[in-house]
Structures are given as structure tokens and as C-alpha cells.
Design a protein around this motif. Structure first.
Motif, PDB file in Angstrom:
ATOM      1  N   LYS A 115      31.874  10.676  49.802  1.00  0.00           N
ATOM      2  CA  LYS A 115      31.269   9.375  49.499  1.00  0.00           C
ATOM      3  C   LYS A 115      30.443   9.382  48.210  1.00  0.00           C
ATOM      4  O   LYS A 115      30.292   8.340  47.568  1.00  0.00           O
ATOM      5  CB  LYS A 115      30.388   8.934  50.682  1.00  0.00           C
ATOM      6  CG  LYS A 115      31.203   8.595  51.925  1.00  0.00           C
ATOM      7  CD  LYS A 115      30.364   8.482  53.167  1.00  0.00           C
ATOM      8  CE  LYS A 115      29.575   7.193  53.213  1.00  0.00           C
ATOM      9  NZ  LYS A 115      28.867   7.072  54.527  1.00  0.00           N
ATOM     10  N   TYR A 116      29.928  10.556  47.850  1.00  0.00           N
ATOM     11  CA  TYR A 116      29.055  10.595  46.669  1.00  0.00           C
ATOM     12  C   TYR A 116      29.409  11.775  45.766  1.00  0.00           C
ATOM     13  O   TYR A 116      29.801  12.842  46.244  1.00  0.00           O
ATOM     14  CB  TYR A 116      27.575  10.730  47.081  1.00  0.00           C
ATOM     15  CG  TYR A 116      27.200   9.700  48.094  1.00  0.00           C
ATOM     16  CD1 TYR A 116      27.079   8.364  47.723  1.00  0.00           C
ATOM     17  CD2 TYR A 116      27.003  10.062  49.423  1.00  0.00           C
ATOM     18  CE1 TYR A 116      26.787   7.391  48.678  1.00  0.00           C
ATOM     19  CE2 TYR A 116      26.695   9.099  50.381  1.00  0.00           C
ATOM     20  CZ  TYR A 116      26.596   7.773  50.007  1.00  0.00           C
ATOM     21  OH  TYR A 116      26.308   6.827  50.937  1.00  0.00           O
ATOM     22  N   GLY A 162      18.284  16.761  42.538  1.00  0.00           N
ATOM     23  CA  GLY A 162      19.735  16.594  42.522  1.00  0.00           C
ATOM     24  C   GLY A 162      20.212  15.157  42.500  1.00  0.00           C
ATOM     25  O   GLY A 162      21.380  14.888  42.239  1.00  0.00           O
ATOM     26  N   LEU A 163      19.318  14.199  42.791  1.00  0.00           N
ATOM     27  CA  LEU A 163      19.687  12.784  42.869  1.00  0.00           C
ATOM     28  C   LEU A 163      19.379  12.035  41.583  1.00  0.00           C
ATOM     29  O   LEU A 163      20.006  11.025  41.271  1.00  0.00           O
ATOM     30  CB  LEU A 163      18.931  12.097  44.009  1.00  0.00           C
ATOM     31  CG  LEU A 163      19.559  12.084  45.388  1.00  0.00           C
ATOM     32  CD1 LEU A 163      19.891  13.490  45.867  1.00  0.00           C
ATOM     33  CD2 LEU A 163      18.657  11.383  46.406  1.00  0.00           C
ATOM     34  N   VAL A 177      28.384   6.641  43.344  1.00  0.00           N
ATOM     35  CA  VAL A 177      28.963   6.183  44.606  1.00  0.00           C
ATOM     36  C   VAL A 177      30.475   6.074  44.438  1.00  0.00           C
ATOM     37  O   VAL A 177      30.963   5.281  43.635  1.00  0.00           O
ATOM     38  CB  VAL A 177      28.366   4.808  45.005  1.00  0.00           C
ATOM     39  CG1 VAL A 177      28.973   4.324  46.320  1.00  0.00           C
ATOM     40  CG2 VAL A 177      26.846   4.890  45.094  1.00  0.00           C
ATOM     41  N   SER A 231      30.556   3.937  41.131  1.00  0.00           N
ATOM     42  CA  SER A 231      29.564   2.946  40.722  1.00  0.00           C
ATOM     43  C   SER A 231      28.192   3.605  40.657  1.00  0.00           C
ATOM     44  O   SER A 231      27.838   4.416  41.525  1.00  0.00           O
ATOM     45  CB  SER A 231      29.518   1.772  41.697  1.00  0.00           C
ATOM     46  OG  SER A 231      28.586   0.805  41.240  1.00  0.00           O
ATOM     47  N   PHE A 243      16.124   6.249  51.808  1.00  0.00           N
ATOM     48  CA  PHE A 243      16.274   6.207  50.354  1.00  0.00           C
ATOM     49  C   PHE A 243      15.185   5.292  49.795  1.00  0.00           C
ATOM     50  O   PHE A 243      14.883   4.247  50.394  1.00  0.00           O
ATOM     51  CB  PHE A 243      17.648   5.656  49.959  1.00  0.00           C
ATOM     52  CG  PHE A 243      18.761   6.602  50.301  1.00  0.00           C
ATOM     53  CD1 PHE A 243      19.184   7.553  49.370  1.00  0.00           C
ATOM     54  CD2 PHE A 243      19.378   6.567  51.547  1.00  0.00           C
ATOM     55  CE1 PHE A 243      20.193   8.438  49.691  1.00  0.00           C
ATOM     56  CE2 PHE A 243      20.384   7.457  51.872  1.00  0.00           C
ATOM     57  CZ  PHE A 243      20.797   8.398  50.946  1.00  0.00           C
ATOM     58  N   MET A 299      14.438  10.180  47.975  1.00  0.00           N
ATOM     59  CA  MET A 299      14.528  10.118  49.438  1.00  0.00           C
ATOM     60  C   MET A 299      13.215  10.628  50.019  1.00  0.00           C
ATOM     61  O   MET A 299      12.485  11.386  49.387  1.00  0.00           O
ATOM     62  CB  MET A 299      15.662  11.012  49.959  1.00  0.00           C
ATOM     63  CG  MET A 299      17.042  10.510  49.642  1.00  0.00           C
ATOM     64  SD  MET A 299      18.326  11.528  50.463  1.00  0.00           S
ATOM     65  CE  MET A 299      18.288  10.840  52.126  1.00  0.00           C
ATOM     66  N   GLU A 337      24.199   2.797  50.381  1.00  0.00           N
ATOM     67  CA  GLU A 337      25.031   1.625  50.141  1.00  0.00           C
ATOM     68  C   GLU A 337      24.175   0.358  50.089  1.00  0.00           C
ATOM     69  O   GLU A 337      24.435  -0.540  49.292  1.00  0.00           O
ATOM     70  CB  GLU A 337      26.094   1.470  51.250  1.00  0.00           C
ATOM     71  CG  GLU A 337      27.336   2.295  51.022  1.00  0.00           C
ATOM     72  CD  GLU A 337      27.042   3.797  51.055  1.00  0.00           C
ATOM     73  OE1 GLU A 337      26.077   4.212  51.736  1.00  0.00           O
ATOM     74  OE2 GLU A 337      27.771   4.558  50.389  1.00  0.00           O
ATOM     75  N   PRO A 346      23.715  12.876  51.198  1.00  0.00           N
ATOM     76  CA  PRO A 346      22.785  13.066  50.076  1.00  0.00           C
ATOM     77  C   PRO A 346      21.534  13.854  50.453  1.00  0.00           C
ATOM     78  O   PRO A 346      21.016  14.621  49.635  1.00  0.00           O
ATOM     79  CB  PRO A 346      22.419  11.630  49.669  1.00  0.00           C
ATOM     80  CG  PRO A 346      23.546  10.792  50.155  1.00  0.00           C
ATOM     81  CD  PRO A 346      24.018  11.458  51.419  1.00  0.00           C
ATOM     82  N   LEU A 376      15.480   7.035  41.713  1.00  0.00           N
ATOM     83  CA  LEU A 376      16.068   7.115  43.045  1.00  0.00           C
ATOM     84  C   LEU A 376      15.525   8.350  43.744  1.00  0.00           C
ATOM     85  O   LEU A 376      15.490   9.437  43.150  1.00  0.00           O
ATOM     86  CB  LEU A 376      17.598   7.215  42.927  1.00  0.00           C
ATOM     87  CG  LEU A 376      18.365   7.373  44.236  1.00  0.00           C
ATOM     88  CD1 LEU A 376      18.258   6.121  45.097  1.00  0.00           C
ATOM     89  CD2 LEU A 376      19.837   7.702  43.944  1.00  0.00           C
ATOM     90  N   THR A 406      23.567  10.055  40.389  1.00  0.00           N
ATOM     91  CA  THR A 406      24.094   9.829  41.728  1.00  0.00           C
ATOM     92  C   THR A 406      25.185   8.770  41.607  1.00  0.00           C
ATOM     93  O   THR A 406      24.904   7.636  41.208  1.00  0.00           O
ATOM     94  CB  THR A 406      22.980   9.346  42.682  1.00  0.00           C
ATOM     95  OG1 THR A 406      22.059  10.416  42.889  1.00  0.00           O
ATOM     96  CG2 THR A 406      23.564   8.920  44.033  1.00  0.00           C
ATOM     97  N   PHE A 430      27.519  13.913  42.599  1.00  0.00           N
ATOM     98  CA  PHE A 430      26.266  14.141  41.874  1.00  0.00           C
ATOM     99  C   PHE A 430      26.602  14.950  40.625  1.00  0.00           C
ATOM    100  O   PHE A 430      27.034  16.097  40.726  1.00  0.00           O
ATOM    101  CB  PHE A 430      25.263  14.875  42.759  1.00  0.00           C
ATOM    102  CG  PHE A 430      24.911  14.109  44.001  1.00  0.00           C
ATOM    103  CD1 PHE A 430      23.919  13.136  43.963  1.00  0.00           C
ATOM    104  CD2 PHE A 430      25.610  14.303  45.185  1.00  0.00           C
ATOM    105  CE1 PHE A 430      23.612  12.389  45.105  1.00  0.00           C
ATOM    106  CE2 PHE A 430      25.312  13.566  46.330  1.00  0.00           C
ATOM    107  CZ  PHE A 430      24.310  12.610  46.286  1.00  0.00           C
ATOM    108  N   HIS A 448      22.548   0.110  46.786  1.00  0.00           N
ATOM    109  CA  HIS A 448      23.591  -0.296  45.830  1.00  0.00           C
ATOM    110  C   HIS A 448      23.864  -1.796  45.945  1.00  0.00           C
ATOM    111  O   HIS A 448      23.863  -2.515  44.938  1.00  0.00           O
ATOM    112  CB  HIS A 448      24.861   0.524  46.102  1.00  0.00           C
ATOM    113  CG  HIS A 448      26.103   0.027  45.442  1.00  0.00           C
ATOM    114  ND1 HIS A 448      26.313   0.148  44.079  1.00  0.00           N
ATOM    115  CD2 HIS A 448      27.203  -0.593  45.942  1.00  0.00           C
ATOM    116  CE1 HIS A 448      27.499  -0.372  43.775  1.00  0.00           C
ATOM    117  NE2 HIS A 448      28.061  -0.825  44.881  1.00  0.00           N
TER     118      HIS A 448
END
Lengths: 233, 233, 233, 233, 233
Positions: free
Chosen positions: A117-118, B164-165, A208, A50, B6, B97, B70, A179, B95, A206, A120, B73
Motif C-alpha cells: 500500500k505504501y 522514515g515517513l 501512497v 500519490s 497519523f 505518527m 488514506e 507505516p 507527516l 511517503t 517510502f 490523503h
């Protein structure tokens, strides 16, 4: 010797008008989409992610692998018949193949995401100067890059190749549960000699990791079970 | 030690057709959107800004912070269920961090907007040459930049990191009550040595700080109270 | 000392579907738009221009000025409530402020278009090299530019500043009754030393000065009087 | 001395939904469009070209000339009232003026297409380095360009100027009956010294010369006569 | 001596809303499209390819060849009358002509795809530096390129020329049954001296060779026979 694989990243964006459809119609469209994925995934790699909340231009990504391009084509024909795809566009699409790497002796004829979990993902193009370097020089330059990567053992990389097949040269997919560590790694890699040979590494997604069903449920916040009930009433 | 956060900037554009809906339907859609924001904001940072009149490609911006991706999301899944989002696109999305800065010893593990009247946001990418400079050289170059910034004490900066995100390297958000002073500061910074290492700093958003409710009311010029009356009649 | 002003250029494109609405509905939508403009313009600068026939991506431009950004925001909220805006997009939008110029001692704290027949508008970005020149060197380079401009006394310039506020650094608006002379001036300026420091000066808009009412009438070729009759019948 | 002319290239794309309208409605919309063109063309240059089959982003191009910009504006206002334009967008639009050339003594104050079968149109921007060359040097460089062009006597060129008026500097329109010869000419010109000063020369349009009526008939494959019959029945 | 040919690549994207039409209406629209192709293909080259699963921005590609541009134009007028095209856009379109090559003595006045399983197509623009090289130097540089190509005998190339006709200089179409070999070839060619003179070689399309009928069936997963039955019932 195992076959090389075709690797396909398909990013979907759902038309906001889809969310205005009756619950039962949405549920039916998602169920058809899910069935196409389950059929394909029974024998080959198919993963769902997602991108809701991480991107504005897409909602869901499918990663599919097959030894034949026809099978990738057929998957998308069948997906196209689902009610959901009648309201979707594909704003990003990356076609690639696996290939043995010239910088390591790992077998790389399949991509094998590890259920982190992720994920990229980004399409990658190097400058033409890179390809004009002699092979030993390219090897030397890559060692620093690889060495830094090894300091982050919780981060795995899946690289596939798109030369002549699509707009990019590589599709790079990093996976991790952390992340922040990945961000720090990419930040550090900016200072390497190899980094100067990057021509394009965007868009950067990114993603999910989830199941197809949960990725579909996130599209309208409705679980397929609820949908079934709606249909029954 | 506190967790890294995040940080998500989500810019929304409402389809003009939404403004042609009945008053009660618009009010209901906004109320659902507001409820999702209030729920999220009860325990985490969530701020709303209006870009009506400052941009042509978006109307409203949400800034959300969370220690888990999460939760970001999920916020967008719940927002997507609101009637308003069924008529919205997301033309810009960033997005990022938080991260401790290498140029100052301030703790930067949270962004903390100070309720200034305006927020000026842009995605930021530096040239690869910047990252090839030695750390002491980068530090030296940044001192002039920081020194000039300190001449404008009414302007605060919130920097977050996207390596990277997402498509940018940084998301920069300046806040102030005095747009003219901010304009003058940015103009002056163009002449610094650091400025030559900027690769991209657009789009640049002027965001008017407000409450979620007022940002929603600005979309159709109707207050939610009026909407409630419409529903009651 | 007078206040600095916010300057806003808002370019509108009407959905072709709007022209398929009944006459009375179009007239009503235009009348609401006109009322918002008249209310704003009673105390502040608001000018209307038509770009029908000169551009393909927009139909009408509003130029608004105010000492407060809130007032610019409010103008667009009220415009958004008009029936016309329910069928419009804003493909181009430029936010800027006035500022004293470092190259001349004219007071420039307001833009004051002189009711010329045409306004030529473009967003402007200079190369970073420009800002690294010493101030006396920038001053020297600008003298040739200014001297050539003075050979065209029928052409006036209104410059506003967008550093940090929007995607461009400047919004430049030339006004004249003689487009051929303006074209010749811009052609000559290409050879100046200053011209080499231009990074971007597009899109470039030829705007036909008119009243708000006539700019609205040009959208569907129907005068608001005709519209009133339609409503009455 | 004759006046300089305004020159306008307007490229139209018809919404596919227009082709789903009843025959009579399409015919009526085309007839209104045709009437606007005939009225304008009675006293000024107006030519129609079809781009169906040569481009994917447009269907029809109108080339209009006038000594006053108001007349160009009015033409587009009247076109906008036609039923056809209620289903069209304008994906490309070029505004220019005529001007005496500094490289030849031909009078160039009008463009005069010679009824060749094809028109090849592109917006043109030169590098700033070009304009920094001394005039005799520019003249020298252009001689090779012009000499090669003269080897292709069946190819004529119409140049107009857009400095300050639109996004390009020039609009170049070549006309010929022999596309292969034109292709060969452009290929040869790539090797000239002048070619190195080209910054942008796309999009490039191959336009099939026709009458307005035939260009309209090509949009839906229906002749206006058929349309009249449909209306009569 | 045979005539030079016009070569046209037309990429179609079907509006997702088309898939929501009744089966019989979709079948009828596809049948009309098929008839236009069969009529054209009876005397000239017309090939169909599917890009479903390989691209996100298009579904079907038609490759057509003719000695006259009018015939290409007419094909697209007739296609436009089909029910299918009333729901299609043309996101990519390439017009070109054949031409004898300066690097080989093969006759190249026709493109002759050999019924391989895949066609890899991209528009191609070289840097202006390339064209400034002396002919013998260009010849020398091309020899390495050609020599490597000959190591892959299962890969054929069809080159056509677009100078002055369209936005690119060349349209390059490789055909093969072995995508992995083609990927490896393109990867190797990155290191040649010629590769440094590439300015643009994207978008790059992987096209699956098929019949027109099967390419149409892939659009909605329904065979035309099924469609006929639907109509009969």
C-alpha cells in the motif's frame, strides 16, 4: 544473464492554476498523460503513487524502469506533450540503475515492487569514511542492519544506484502495508553502527500506491469518467 | 488497545493574487475549504491556526489526525477541490505518527491539544550520536530535560514521530497561553546535556489557535458572513 | 512592573508587476497601507525603514511592538487588506520578545530605537557550546564584548529574544548615524572570545530609517500627494 | 583626509517576459535606466558589466560608489522608476564600504577600477579562527598571499568591507584583461596558509566590463538607436 | 602553442507555459535558437544534450567552446534573441577554461568530446586540505585514482578549470556509451584516498548526446519539419 535496469522516480507538482481550468480541459490533459503511461507500462514497469496529503512540494510520483536510458528519456518527452505536463514542474527527480548487492546474494537486477500500500522513498548518500573501510569491515557493519531488517518481514526494500548519474549515491524504496512498523524499524536502525555513516537521507517521501488513473483523479478530485461526460456535453 | 494515529501539519500560503479576486469569489473559495474541514472534523481531530503576523512564509496551518493515512490523503484531495486551494501553495508539510514514549509511561497514542492560545511547532532531528548512546544513558540525559519542563506546568507538549515517513525525526508541538514563559523554558533548555544532541529544530512556528472560520477570515480580513451578503447582492 | 513586549520585524518585497499598475491604483494601495500603520502606531511603537539600495531581496521593513501577540497578528491582517500587500511577499520575518538581560541591569522590557539614521538588523544563533558554559564563565566572556562596544558610544543595541518562537535565538538591532564606525566595531568584535560562539548572524540588513510615508514613496518614486492628484484628475 | 566610500554591487536578472514586449517599450525602459545611470555617474563612480554568458542567474551588474548611503539608496529608487526595472529582480546584492587595509599602506579609501576587460567579484567570509590569531601572526600569513599576488602584475584587487552591513565580511573584486592568468593565480593561492581560513568565497562572478548602454543592448540584442527608430516610426 | 579555451555549460529549463503556445510560434522560436547554434558551431565546438527524463530542473544543455570570452558572451546574447529563450531560465551555468594538467602530460588545451552517447557532468570542489599537500604527495594520491580510471577504457574524461571564474573549482565531464560501467567506476573511486578530499561534486547531470535540432524537438515532441508545415498552412 539479465540486463541491468534504469530506474526513474519522477515527482510532479501541479501548478494551482491548473485546477482553475475548465473541467474538460483538465480531463483531456489527464487522459493524454494516462495514455503515455499505459503505452509505456504495457511492456515495462511503470507505477504511480500519490503524495497528496503526505508532502507539500509534490502531488504524484511515477516510478519507471527500462533497460535503456533512451526509453526513459522518450517516456518523459511523450509525457511532456500531454496537456497536464504543460502545468507541471518536477521538484524532485531521481535517476538510478540496478546492481547486484555486495551484501547479499539475491539477484537485484530488477526492482520488483510487490503492490504494497505504501512506498517510502529517499535519496541516500553515505560519508566518505564508509567507503574507506575495508570490505570485510563494511560487511560486518551491515550484518546488524540486515538482521534488524529481517525482524520486520512485512517490509521489503528496493535499492538502486546513482553514483555518477545523479546527486545521490542510492535511491532507497521501502514498501509495506504497515507505516507504523516501518517507522519503528527506521527508529531502531538509528542506533546501529551503520547509521553513523549516513550523510544524507532526505527528502523522505511517503507515497501512497495507486493506479495512474486514480493518482490523476486525486489531482483535482474529478474522475476521468466525469471528464468524458463533460467533453461530450 | 487504541490505534496509533497519523498526525499531519499542513501550512498554507495564499498567493497575493487571490486577494485581488472579487469578494464573492474569495468567500465561495473559503466556504468550500471550511466545508471540507467541518466534514473531516466531525469525527476526527482537526484544528486551525493562523500564522499571519508570526511568519512570512505561511498564513494558515491545519493540524489533522486520523487512524488511517488514506483519510489524511482524502482530506487533502477534498481541500484541493476548494476554490481557496486553487491559489495556495504548501510551503511546509509534516507527516508523523503517534507512539508510546520510552521516557514516560503516559499513553501517547493520540495528540490532544488542550485549546491553549498558542501552539509552537518545529520539526526535530537529533544527532546520530544520540542514538548510539545506551538506553539507560539516554534515559539519564532526558531526566534533566523533563525535570525543567515540569517547572512550567502551563506548557504541554505533543510529540509525534516521523522516522522514515518525512524529512524530520519528530514533530514537536508545545502549547501554552504564555509565550514568554515558553521562550524562557526553551532558553533554559539550551543549557541541558540533551540540547547538545540537537541537530535541527527549525523552522519554528508560532501558531495562533483559532477556528477554521476565523483563520480563513484572517486571510483577507473579510468574514464569511460579509461574503454571503456579497453573493446575495 | 511593565509587561514584556512582542517585537516583530517584517520585511516586504514588492512584485515588480506592481510598478506597472496605474499611478492612482498604486497610490490608493499605499494609502491603505499607511492608514493601517498610522492606526497601529498611534498607541504602540511602529517604525518604517527602507532597504532599497541596501538589499536585493526586500524593499521595506516594518518594526512593530506590542504587549499582546494578537495585536501583532491583527496589524498584519489589516495590512494584508491594503492594496499594496496584494502585490507583496514577506521574504524575511522575525518574531521576538523583550527580556531582562543577564549581562546588564538595564531594564530591557521595551526596545526603544532612538531615531538614528540607520538600523542594522540580524537574526542571531549561538553554538550549543555557549549554553553549556557555566554562567560566570559566560559573564566573563561577555565583558570583553561589552567593553569594546562601550568604546563606540554612538552605537546603541536593541536585543530581543526568539527562543522557541522563531528560527533564530535573538534578533539584534544596532542603531547609529555612522555606518563606518559600526562596520569597524563589528570587525573588531570578530576577534573576541565571544565571537567564536556565533553559529549564525545572517542575513544582515542595513535599514535606512524613514517615515512610513517616505518608505512607501521610495517603492515607486511617487509621493502620495502626486497620487492624490492623479486620483482627483 | 578623504571620506570613506560606500560601494554597491547590484546584479540584475531580467524576466524573460520582458523580451516579449514590443521593441519600443523595451527601448523606452532601457533609456530610462540609462538616464538614471548617467545622472548618477556624472559625479560619482558608476560602472556597468554584463554577465550574459558567464552566469545563469543574472544579466547585468552595476557597481556604484558614493560617500553617502542616501545617494546609493536614491540611485536605486530612481532606477526602480525605469521601465526596465519593472521587469527585473535583484538576485545578488552586496553593500560595502572602503577602509584602510591593515596589511598595506596604500590608501584604499576609494575603489578605482582601471578599465580592465574583466572584473571577478565574490563575497568573502573568513573563519572565526582567523580573527582569533594575533595581529603579527595574521600579518605573517598574509605575506605569502601578497607575494604570490605580486607575481601577477596585470591583476589588480579592489577590496571593500561589509562587516555588520551585509551577509559577507568583504567584497573582493579582481580586475584584469587575462582571465587565464587570474584563474592560475586563484589556483595557486589555494595552497597558501591563508587559504585555510576561507569560510565562503562564492558565488563568484565573471563580469565583462562594458558601458551601461552596451550592457543594456546585450539584454535583448537591440541597440538603443534601433529603439529610437522604432519609436519614431 | 595553441590557445587555452573557454568552456561553457549552459543548462536551460523551458517554462511549461511555452508548451501552451501555438505550434508555429514554438517552431519559429526553436528555429531561431537553432540558427544561433549553427552559426556559432560552424567554427567552434558547440554540442547539445537533452536532460529530459534524467533531471527535473533542466531540459537541454549546450556545451560551447571558444578562445575568447567575448564569443561566449555573444553566443548567449544571440540565443537570448530567439523566441525560445523568451520562455527559458538557466538554472545551472558553468564557466571554465582549459589548462594543462599537472598529473599527466596529455595536451589538454581543448576539450574534445568523442561523440559518445552520454556525458556525465558535475561541478567539483576539493577541500582546502588537498591544496595544502605537497605536490609529490598530491601526485602520489592521484595515481590510484588514475590507475582505476584506466581499467575503464570506454570512459573518457574532459576536465576544465573554474578557479576564480565561477562557483566551482573544476567542471568534470565524463563520456561513455555505457552508463553502468561509469556508475561502477564512480562507486569504486569512492574508496580511493583522493575521494576523501572531495568537498562537493553535485549537482550531477546525466546528459543524452544529440543534435541541437533533436534536443529542441524533445522539448515539445514536435519536429521542426512539422513546424514548417504549420507555418506554411
Amino acid at each position: 544473464m539479465p540486463d541491468r535496469q534504469f530506474v526513474k522516480y519522477t515527482f510532479l507538482k501541479v501548478d494551482p492554476a491548473w485546477r482553475r481550468l475548465p473541467d474538460a480541459e483538465r480531463a483531456e490533459g489527464k487522459r493524454e498523460f494516462l495514455a503515455a503511461c499505459e503505452d509505456y507500462g504495457a511492456e515495462r514497469l511503470l507505477r504511480a503513487f500519490s503524495t497528496i496529503g503526505t508532502r507539500g512540494d509534490c502531488d504524484l510520483m511515477l516510478l519507471a524502469q527500462a533497460t535503456s536510458l533512451e526509453r526513459i528519456h522518450e517516456l518523459h518527452v511523450v509525457l511532456g506533450q500531454s496537456g497536464l505536463m504543460k502545468w507541471c514542474s518536477i521538484p524532485h527527480s531521481y535517476l538510478a540503475m540496478t546492481k547486484g548487492s555486495e551484501y547479499s546474494d539475491d539477484s537485484r537486477l530488477e526492482i520488483r515492487p510487490q503492490h504494497s500500500k505504501y512506498l517510502f522513498v529517499y535519496p541516500f548518500v553515505k560519508t566518505r569514511e564508509w567507503y574507506r573501510l575495508a570490505a570485510p569491515e563494511r560487511y560486518r557493519v551491515m550484518q546488524e542492519h540486515i538482521r534488524i531488517g529481517r525482524e520486520y518481514p512485512g517490509i521489503d526494500i528496493n535499492t538502486s544506484y546513482s553514483f555518477g548519474l545523479d546527486d545521490q549515491e542510492f535511491v532507497v524504496a521501502f514498501e509495506t502495508d504497515d507505516p507504523g512498523a516501518f517507522l519503528d524499524l527506521v527508529h531502531r536502525l538509528r542506533g546501529t553502527e551503520a547509521s553513523a555513516y549516513t550523510k544524507r537521507d532526505t527528502p523522505t517521501f511517503t507515497c501512497v500506491a495507486t493506479s495512474v488513473e486514480r493518482a490523476l483523479n486525486a489531482l483535482d478530485g474529478a474522475s476521468l469518467d466525469v471528464g468524458l461526460e463533460s467533453l461530450a456535453s
